[in-house]
Design a protein around this motif. Structure first.
Motif, PDB file in Angstrom:
ATOM      1  N   ASP A  20      -3.041  -6.219   7.378  1.00  0.00           N
ATOM      2  CA  ASP A  20      -2.558  -6.922   6.225  1.00  0.00           C
ATOM      3  C   ASP A  20      -3.368  -7.426   5.064  1.00  0.00           C
ATOM      4  O   ASP A  20      -3.290  -7.877   4.088  1.00  0.00           O
ATOM      5  N   LYS A  83     -11.764  -8.101   6.056  1.00  0.00           N
ATOM      6  CA  LYS A  83     -10.806  -8.005   4.891  1.00  0.00           C
ATOM      7  C   LYS A  83     -10.825  -9.168   3.997  1.00  0.00           C
ATOM      8  O   LYS A  83     -10.270  -8.992   2.767  1.00  0.00           O
ATOM      9  N   MET A 137     -11.094  -1.489   1.775  1.00  0.00           N
ATOM     10  CA  MET A 137      -9.665  -2.277   1.325  1.00  0.00           C
ATOM     11  C   MET A 137      -8.821  -1.083   0.696  1.00  0.00           C
ATOM     12  O   MET A 137      -7.644  -1.162   1.110  1.00  0.00           O
ATOM     13  N   ASP A 140      -6.860   3.979   2.286  1.00  0.00           N
ATOM     14  CA  ASP A 140      -5.455   4.561   2.213  1.00  0.00           C
ATOM     15  C   ASP A 140      -5.514   5.351   0.970  1.00  0.00           C
ATOM     16  O   ASP A 140      -4.326   5.942   0.822  1.00  0.00           O
ATOM     17  N   HIS A 144      -4.841   0.869  -7.294  1.00  0.00           N
ATOM     18  CA  HIS A 144      -5.025  -0.527  -6.789  1.00  0.00           C
ATOM     19  C   HIS A 144      -5.283  -1.475  -8.139  1.00  0.00           C
ATOM     20  O   HIS A 144      -5.755  -1.009  -8.888  1.00  0.00           O
ATOM     21  N   ARG A 168      -2.374  -2.646  -3.343  1.00  0.00           N
ATOM     22  CA  ARG A 168      -2.045  -1.050  -3.699  1.00  0.00           C
ATOM     23  C   ARG A 168      -0.447  -0.557  -4.223  1.00  0.00           C
ATOM     24  O   ARG A 168       0.373  -1.295  -3.927  1.00  0.00           O
ATOM     25  N   ASP A 177       6.055  -6.604   5.248  1.00  0.00           N
ATOM     26  CA  ASP A 177       5.252  -6.376   4.197  1.00  0.00           C
ATOM     27  C   ASP A 177       5.010  -7.516   3.272  1.00  0.00           C
ATOM     28  O   ASP A 177       5.763  -7.997   2.841  1.00  0.00           O
ATOM     29  N   VAL A 226      -3.252  -5.181   0.283  1.00  0.00           N
ATOM     30  CA  VAL A 226      -4.212  -4.690   1.257  1.00  0.00           C
ATOM     31  C   VAL A 226      -5.423  -5.553   1.432  1.00  0.00           C
ATOM     32  O   VAL A 226      -6.240  -5.432   2.383  1.00  0.00           O
TER      33      VAL A 226
END
Length: 232
Positions: A20, A83, A137, A140, A144, A168, A177, A226
């Protein structure tokens, strides 16, 4: 040497930060470790901090950073990449594209304005400046952008007033989320997303704020969190 409970908690925090971009709340830690009270979590957190595995940010409720992992855990996860990034805005312009920030490869993304972590504020779509974001980060893929957080409604998720969140772009989200949600095409807010039948619940991570529920056609997901960057 960590006890099993200490190791379990560190592993849980690490996985949530990697997934997360923010640490879990104390309630989530308590539930994950099947403890009866938060006092047990406080003791485990203190023990991890004393042993140098985590760091609690001063004057920032429930904001935790992982400093290191045991060798066995780092091996399981294929290495540790934090992160939450400490830093500041550059004094001058930087070249576009990938660049080193310390020892971390990074790329500039646009900061699109402010996002409310509290009562929703008007959505802002103009670029104010760029910020360097670690490429980890954005592993994927996809587009962004970044937003500056205004308010304290996500403080128990480790997101504080003044933080810069990395988003994202996405029009979909899974329950739980943390998303940028556009309400009635006018107001944007940063909240946890939950689908309830034909309605969407936007849940704060601060008991001072009530969960707001809207018909699904009044809420549009604009992106998923993200990671975040904290500036001192």
């Amino acid at each position: 040497m960590l006890t099993k409970k200490q190791l379990d908690l560190l592993d849980f925090i690490n996985k949530r930060v990697q997934r997360d971009g923010v640490p879990p709340s104390f309630d989530e830690m308590k539930e994950a470790l099947d403890l009866r009270s938060k006092s047990g979590i406080h003791r485990l957190i203190t023990a991890l901090e004393e042993r140098g595995f985590i760091r609690r940010l001063a004057h920032r409720a429930r904001a935790i950073e992982i400093v290191k992992l045991p060798d066995s855990m780092a091996g399981k996860s294929g290495g540790f990449t934090p992160k939450v990034i400490d830093g500041d805005r550059p004094d001058g312009p930087r070249p576009a594209g990938a660049m080193p920030v310390g020892h971390v490869s990074a790329q500039e993304v646009p900061v699109m304005g402010r996002i409310a972590a509290g009562v929703p504020i008007a959505a802002i779509s103009e670029v104010s400046h760029n910020v360097a974001v670690p490429t980890s980060m954005m592993r994927d893929g996809g587009e962004h952008y970044a937003l500056e957080v205004k308010g304290d409604s996500m403080i128990e998720a480790g997101i504080n007033n003044g933080d810069v969140v990395v988003i994202r772009e996405s029009q979909t989200a899974e329950n739980g989320d943390i998303v940028v949600a556009l309400i009635e095409d006018q107001e944007a807010t940063l909240k946890r997303f939950f689908r309830r039948g034909n309605a969407i619940a936007l849940e704060a991570a601060n008991p001072a704020y009530e969960t707001r529920v809207f018909p699904e056609d009044q809420v549009k997901v604009q992106g998923r969190l993200v990671g975040l960057i904290r500036t001192y």
